[in-house]
Design an enzyme around this catalytic site. Structure first.
Site, short mmCIF file in Angstrom:
data_model
loop_
_atom_site.label_atom_id
_atom_site.label_comp_id
_atom_site.label_asym_id
_atom_site.label_seq_id
_atom_site.Cartn_x
_atom_site.Cartn_y
_atom_site.Cartn_z
N GLY A 17 0.65 -1.34 0.15
CA GLY A 17 0.14 0.01 -0.03
C GLY A 17 0.46 1.29 0.03
O GLY A 17 -0.06 2.34 0.36
N SER A 18 1.89 1.18 -0.49
CA SER A 18 2.65 2.71 -0.38
C SER A 18 2.65 3.20 -1.18
O SER A 18 2.45 4.67 -1.56
CB SER A 18 4.81 2.28 -0.79
OG SER A 18 4.15 1.62 -2.10
N MET A 95 -4.01 -7.00 -6.90
CA MET A 95 -3.02 -8.12 -8.11
C MET A 95 -4.67 -9.02 -8.17
O MET A 95 -4.32 -10.58 -8.54
CB MET A 95 -2.77 -9.42 -6.82
CG MET A 95 -1.44 -8.08 -6.14
SD MET A 95 -0.38 -7.47 -7.51
CE MET A 95 0.37 -9.06 -8.41
N ARG A 96 -5.83 -9.07 -8.53
CA ARG A 96 -6.85 -9.77 -8.93
C ARG A 96 -7.29 -8.92 -9.71
O ARG A 96 -7.47 -7.21 -10.11
CB ARG A 96 -7.91 -9.89 -8.13
CG ARG A 96 -7.50 -10.88 -7.64
CD ARG A 96 -9.14 -11.10 -6.08
NE ARG A 96 -8.67 -11.52 -5.28
CZ ARG A 96 -8.56 -12.90 -5.03
NH1 ARG A 96 -9.01 -13.52 -5.28
NH2 ARG A 96 -8.34 -13.65 -3.41
N HIS A 114 0.67 0.80 -13.47
CA HIS A 114 2.19 0.07 -13.01
C HIS A 114 3.39 0.74 -13.35
O HIS A 114 3.43 1.45 -13.80
CB HIS A 114 0.91 -0.46 -15.42
CG HIS A 114 1.82 -1.38 -15.08
ND1 HIS A 114 1.83 -3.03 -14.91
CD2 HIS A 114 2.95 -2.13 -16.35
CE1 HIS A 114 2.73 -3.88 -15.33
NE2 HIS A 114 3.63 -3.29 -15.56
C1 GRF Z 1 3.57 -0.87 -7.27
O1 GRF Z 1 4.71 -0.67 -8.18
C2 GRF Z 1 2.18 -0.56 -8.26
O2 GRF Z 1 2.50 -0.22 -9.91
C3 GRF Z 1 1.95 -2.16 -8.32
O3 GRF Z 1 1.97 -2.85 -7.39
C4 GRF Z 1 3.24 -2.41 -6.80
C5 GRF Z 1 2.37 -2.20 -5.31
O4 GRF Z 1 2.88 -1.09 -4.88
N1 GRF Z 1 1.09 -2.34 -9.16
P1 GRF Z 1 2.11 -0.64 -3.91
O5 GRF Z 1 1.07 -2.00 -2.93
O6 GRF Z 1 1.52 0.53 -3.71
O7 GRF Z 1 3.66 -0.26 -2.42
#
Ligand code: GRF
Length: 212
Positions: A17-18, A95-96, A114
């Site tokens: 969730g960064s 992730m889905r 992305h």
């Molecule tokens: C990020 O690199 C985003 O671009 C990709 O998944 C990663 C998620 O990172 N879709 P976070 O959970 O926001 O830290």
């Protein structure tokens, strides 16, 4: 630009969730162009949920069903969004794959970030794909979400140079820093500037939008 009133936003996140953190920080500074109302996760252990609670943002885990790569039933997710009058969904490490009910209800109103310069390196492990390919320049992309994977019209991109002494880890760190700058800025622009779609091209600007 969506409407005169402040847009109500929800984030979908599966992990750390960064990117959510960057969005929430921008929102708390009044720099996001909308109100971050809720985080929805398919993973009850996602640190994104903890980050949401720390920001005083509602954290939800609607049911996911039996499958790993998609939601078995998107209805409870859609209901949660409708109950909260969400205008725009921001995918941030979700992730889905999403399908008809959600994609139809939020057509043109769902964004994703992305970690590659799309259309290069769609799909999983995009930073690793670019690293192993040996690219000299990579970057990140914010785009509208469509049914095809990582393929909707592009809202914003930022480049990241691959340096001679980089490792995949050091490249990843700079990529994430670039994402955290790009996503809030792209959301703000999307929410506050008029735009039109010219085929695949998302064109910002009042005159341009009027022509569309
Ligand atoms: C990020 O690199 C985003 O671009 C990709 O998944 C990663 C998620 O990172 N879709 P976070 O959970 O926001 O830290």
């Amino acid at each position: 630009m969506l409407s005169a009133r402040s847009a109500r936003l929800a984030v979908f996140a599966s992990g750390n969730g960064s990117n959510f953190e960057a969005l929430a920080s921008a929102a708390s500074r009044g720099e996001l162009g909308g109100d971050l109302v809720a985080v929805l996760s398919d993973n009850p252990q996602a640190f994104a949920l903890e980050r949401a609670r720390r920001h005083g943002i509602e954290a939800l885990t609607p049911p996911t069903g039996r499958f790993r790569s998609r939601l078995e039933d998107e209805t409870p997710w859609l209901d949660a969004l409708r109950e909260r009058r969400i205008d725009v969904v921001l995918l941030a490490g979700f992730m889905r794959r999403l399908h008809a009910p959600l994609l139809d209800a939020f057509a043109g109103r769902m964004l994703n970030i992305h970690p590659s310069l799309l259309p290069s390196f769609p799909g999983l492990d995009a930073i690793g794909q670019a690293w192993r390919h040996g690219v000299r320049v990579t970057g990140c992309t914010v785009h509208l979400v469509e049914d095809a994977l990582d393929a909707g019209p592009i809202v914003a991109q930022a480049t990241v140079e691959v340096l001679g002494d980089d490792t995949q880890d050091s490249l990843e760190a700079r990529m994430h820093a670039a994402e955290h700058r790009l996503y809030p800025a792209a959301v703000r622009r999307y929410l506050t500037e008029p735009f039109r779609l010219d085929g695949r091209r998302l064109v910002f600007g009042a005159a341009e939008a009027a022509r569309g």
